[in-house]
Design a protein around this motif. Structure first.
Motif, PDB file in Angstrom:
ATOM      1  N   UNK A  43      27.847  43.634 -40.963  1.00 42.75           N
ATOM      2  CA  UNK A  43      26.750  44.341 -40.504  1.00 42.75           C
ATOM      3  C   UNK A  43      26.293  45.430 -41.324  1.00 42.75           C
ATOM      4  N   UNK A  44      26.872  45.745 -42.550  1.00 38.14           N
ATOM      5  CA  UNK A  44      26.359  46.637 -43.626  1.00 38.14           C
ATOM      6  C   UNK A  44      25.711  46.095 -44.669  1.00 38.14           C
ATOM      7  N   UNK A  45      25.761  44.873 -44.812  1.00 38.43           N
ATOM      8  CA  UNK A  45      25.536  44.399 -46.297  1.00 38.43           C
ATOM      9  C   UNK A  45      24.267  43.117 -46.204  1.00 38.43           C
ATOM     10  N   UNK A  46      23.997  42.918 -45.016  1.00 42.06           N
ATOM     11  CA  UNK A  46      22.674  42.027 -44.830  1.00 42.06           C
ATOM     12  C   UNK A  46      21.414  42.397 -45.188  1.00 42.06           C
ATOM     13  N   UNK A  47      20.421  41.562 -45.457  1.00 44.72           N
ATOM     14  CA  UNK A  47      19.366  41.717 -46.010  1.00 44.72           C
ATOM     15  C   UNK A  47      18.162  40.755 -45.279  1.00 44.72           C
ATOM     16  N   UNK A  48      16.803  41.314 -45.473  1.00 48.97           N
ATOM     17  CA  UNK A  48      15.716  40.429 -44.845  1.00 48.97           C
ATOM     18  C   UNK A  48      14.454  40.491 -45.709  1.00 48.97           C
ATOM     19  N   UNK A  49      13.940  39.513 -45.885  1.00 49.15           N
ATOM     20  CA  UNK A  49      12.538  39.466 -46.362  1.00 49.15           C
ATOM     21  C   UNK A  49      11.425  39.146 -45.319  1.00 49.15           C
ATOM     22  N   UNK A  50      10.354  39.744 -45.243  1.00 49.86           N
ATOM     23  CA  UNK A  50       9.330  39.249 -44.285  1.00 49.86           C
ATOM     24  C   UNK A  50       8.176  39.260 -45.133  1.00 49.86           C
ATOM     25  N   UNK A  51       7.452  37.928 -44.806  1.00 45.42           N
ATOM     26  CA  UNK A  51       6.211  37.728 -45.576  1.00 45.42           C
ATOM     27  C   UNK A  51       5.012  38.244 -44.996  1.00 45.42           C
ATOM     28  N   UNK A  52       4.007  38.199 -45.698  1.00 46.17           N
ATOM     29  CA  UNK A  52       2.514  38.853 -45.217  1.00 46.17           C
ATOM     30  C   UNK A  52       2.355  37.987 -44.103  1.00 46.17           C
ATOM     31  N   UNK A  53       2.757  36.725 -43.929  1.00 45.57           N
ATOM     32  CA  UNK A  53       2.299  35.980 -42.728  1.00 45.57           C
ATOM     33  C   UNK A  53       3.344  35.925 -41.423  1.00 45.57           C
ATOM     34  N   UNK A  54       4.261  36.819 -41.716  1.00 47.44           N
ATOM     35  CA  UNK A  54       5.207  37.344 -40.699  1.00 47.44           C
ATOM     36  C   UNK A  54       6.647  36.206 -40.740  1.00 47.44           C
ATOM     37  N   UNK A  55       6.616  35.156 -41.713  1.00 45.40           N
ATOM     38  CA  UNK A  55       8.082  34.555 -41.907  1.00 45.40           C
ATOM     39  C   UNK A  55       9.139  35.405 -42.418  1.00 45.40           C
ATOM     40  N   UNK A  56      10.176  35.358 -41.647  1.00 48.90           N
ATOM     41  CA  UNK A  56      11.414  36.205 -41.989  1.00 48.90           C
ATOM     42  C   UNK A  56      12.559  35.326 -42.548  1.00 48.90           C
ATOM     43  N   UNK A  83      20.602  46.227 -45.108  1.00 48.83           N
ATOM     44  CA  UNK A  83      21.432  47.105 -43.912  1.00 48.83           C
ATOM     45  C   UNK A  83      21.533  48.554 -44.557  1.00 48.83           C
ATOM     46  N   UNK A  84      21.679  49.694 -43.751  1.00 47.97           N
ATOM     47  CA  UNK A  84      21.871  50.882 -44.193  1.00 47.97           C
ATOM     48  C   UNK A  84      23.204  51.056 -43.863  1.00 47.97           C
ATOM     49  N   UNK A  85      23.897  51.189 -45.096  1.00 52.14           N
ATOM     50  CA  UNK A  85      25.656  51.148 -45.039  1.00 52.14           C
ATOM     51  C   UNK A  85      26.010  52.208 -44.174  1.00 52.14           C
ATOM     52  N   UNK A  86      25.478  53.275 -43.772  1.00 58.63           N
ATOM     53  CA  UNK A  86      25.969  54.264 -42.837  1.00 58.63           C
ATOM     54  C   UNK A  86      25.624  54.192 -41.445  1.00 58.63           C
ATOM     55  N   UNK A  87      24.826  53.188 -41.341  1.00 59.22           N
ATOM     56  CA  UNK A  87      24.241  52.693 -39.682  1.00 59.22           C
ATOM     57  C   UNK A  87      24.286  51.372 -39.858  1.00 59.22           C
ATOM     58  N   UNK A  88      25.484  50.539 -39.381  1.00 54.51           N
ATOM     59  CA  UNK A  88      25.677  49.073 -39.451  1.00 54.51           C
ATOM     60  C   UNK A  88      24.574  48.488 -38.364  1.00 54.51           C
ATOM     61  N   UNK A  89      24.118  47.506 -38.995  1.00 52.97           N
ATOM     62  CA  UNK A  89      22.840  46.485 -38.376  1.00 52.97           C
ATOM     63  C   UNK A  89      21.427  47.030 -38.466  1.00 52.97           C
ATOM     64  N   UNK A  90      21.548  48.463 -38.878  1.00 53.59           N
ATOM     65  CA  UNK A  90      20.029  49.045 -38.930  1.00 53.59           C
ATOM     66  C   UNK A  90      19.423  48.457 -40.452  1.00 53.59           C
ATOM     67  N   UNK A  91      18.210  48.008 -40.266  1.00 55.05           N
ATOM     68  CA  UNK A  91      17.592  47.832 -41.574  1.00 55.05           C
ATOM     69  C   UNK A  91      16.655  48.680 -41.946  1.00 55.05           C
ATOM     70  N   UNK A  92      16.653  48.887 -43.538  1.00 57.87           N
ATOM     71  CA  UNK A  92      15.825  49.881 -44.045  1.00 57.87           C
ATOM     72  C   UNK A  92      15.105  49.329 -45.079  1.00 57.87           C
ATOM     73  N   UNK A  93      13.808  50.072 -45.393  1.00 59.58           N
ATOM     74  CA  UNK A  93      13.365  49.423 -46.523  1.00 59.58           C
ATOM     75  C   UNK A  93      13.898  49.516 -47.860  1.00 59.58           C
ATOM     76  N   UNK A  94      14.150  48.510 -48.288  1.00 56.26           N
ATOM     77  CA  UNK A  94      14.894  48.280 -49.376  1.00 56.26           C
ATOM     78  C   UNK A  94      14.232  49.018 -50.773  1.00 56.26           C
TER      79      UNK A  94
END
Length: 145
Positions: A43-56, A83-94
């Motif tokens: 929960x502190x190392x996951x990541x996501x990409x979201x495309x301009x069309x909304x695909x995750x 994921x923000x290391x200091x706030x598990x599950x919170x996604x931040x702008x990489x």
């Protein structure tokens, strides 16, 4: 004619809602990494990409997201999130995060890479755990080597 007008309005509403460009909540323990196919559990190392069309696209680690970028048209990407290391599950702008590579903080794919929303938290963790700090641009350059 009135029915056609209703269908046009309905079509416009559907178009507006179908291109929703935002992250999705990761279901830890069941969602899989798009790059390495492992189940996302950390929960502190996951990541996501979201495309301009909304695909995750979801990843179990920021390093998987970076490696995935080699095989994807990055001009289509709207959001890079970690994921923000200091706030598990919170996604931040990489792209605005500070990254720490410390061998004292294991990550799912062994790059020892963690993301921090603010530099002060990264520096505090670096003082405790050791390692090197990177910006997004510096991190991408390091992974290209």
């Amino acid at each position: 004619m009135q029915t056609l007008k209703h269908y046009s309005i309905l079509a416009l509403i559907l178009i507006c809602f179908s291109c929703d460009v935002k992250p999705k909540k990761i279901n830890y323990g069941s969602d899989g990494c798009h790059f390495c196919k492992m189940t996302i559990v950390d929960k502190v190392h996951a990541a996501e990409i979201v495309t301009k069309k909304g695909k995750v696209y979801m990843f179990d680690a920021t390093e998987c997201m970076i490696n995935f970028m080699d095989e994807f048209d990055t001009s289509e990407i709207k959001l890079y999130l970690s994921n923000n290391y200091t706030e598990p599950e919170a996604l931040i702008d990489a792209t605005k995060a500070t990254f720490l590579i410390s061998e004292n903080i294991p990550s799912p794919m062994g790059a020892f890479l963690s993301a921090f929303k603010n530099k002060a938290d990264a520096e505090k963790t670096q003082a405790e755990k050791g390692g090197d700090l990177y910006t997004w641009a510096e991190l991408l350059a390091k992974f290209k080597d």
